[in-house]
Design a protein around this motif. Structure first.
Motif, PDB file in Angstrom:
ATOM      1  N   PHE A  69      -9.584   3.634  -9.484  1.00  0.00           N
ATOM      2  CA  PHE A  69      -9.001   4.954  -9.283  1.00  0.00           C
ATOM      3  C   PHE A  69      -9.503   5.576  -7.982  1.00  0.00           C
ATOM      4  CE2 PHE A  69      -9.201   9.554  -9.542  1.00  0.00           C
ATOM      5  CZ  PHE A  69      -7.879   9.863  -9.840  1.00  0.00           C
ATOM      6  N   LYS A  70     -10.810   5.542  -7.775  1.00  0.00           N
ATOM      7  CA  LYS A  70     -11.374   6.134  -6.563  1.00  0.00           C
ATOM      8  C   LYS A  70     -10.835   5.462  -5.309  1.00  0.00           C
ATOM      9  CE  LYS A  70     -15.690   7.870  -8.470  1.00  0.00           C
ATOM     10  NZ  LYS A  70     -17.161   7.763  -8.447  1.00  0.00           N
ATOM     11  N   ALA A  71     -10.720   4.140  -5.341  1.00  0.00           N
ATOM     12  CA  ALA A  71     -10.217   3.402  -4.181  1.00  0.00           C
ATOM     13  C   ALA A  71      -8.766   3.776  -3.888  1.00  0.00           C
ATOM     14  CB  ALA A  71     -10.354   1.902  -4.408  1.00  0.00           C
ATOM     15  N   LYS A  72      -7.946   3.859  -4.921  1.00  0.00           N
ATOM     16  CA  LYS A  72      -6.529   4.192  -4.713  1.00  0.00           C
ATOM     17  C   LYS A  72      -6.385   5.640  -4.271  1.00  0.00           C
ATOM     18  CE  LYS A  72      -3.257   1.885  -5.175  1.00  0.00           C
ATOM     19  NZ  LYS A  72      -2.433   1.160  -4.183  1.00  0.00           N
ATOM     20  N   ALA A  73      -7.167   6.535  -4.823  1.00  0.00           N
ATOM     21  CA  ALA A  73      -7.103   7.943  -4.419  1.00  0.00           C
ATOM     22  C   ALA A  73      -7.507   8.115  -2.960  1.00  0.00           C
ATOM     23  CB  ALA A  73      -7.982   8.800  -5.326  1.00  0.00           C
TER      24      ALA A  73
END
Length: 83
Positions: A69-73
């Motif tokens: 999630f953090k990477a995609k955000a």
């Protein structure tokens, strides 16, 4: 879901499970997406999904999901109402 993979497949329509598979691919999690796709296909022909629960949870944990999630955000902030 708390009842395991078999329960999740029992209570969700196939289109919802396919959305989860698409989401996993979007977040860069192809291995769990592939496994869930295979389990869904098998469950639709009557095989029990319970035997794959451990395999699925071996591929997915909170840390992995949080990191994805953090990477995609960070990669596409507009998809998350940022930027």
């Amino acid at each position: 879901m708390g009842g395991g993979l078999g329960f999740a497949l029992e209570v969700n329509e196939p289109f919802r499970v396919r959305r989860a598979i698409d989401a996993m691919r979007y977040f860069g999690l192809p291995a769990p997406a592939d496994l869930l796709e295979d389990v869904l296909r098998r469950s639709l022909i009557g095989e029990s999904a319970d035997s794959w629960t451990d395999d699925f949870y071996d591929l997915v944990d909170d840390e992995l999901v949080r990191g994805a999630f953090k990477a995609k955000a960070a990669e596409v902030p507009a998809d998350f109402g940022r930027g």
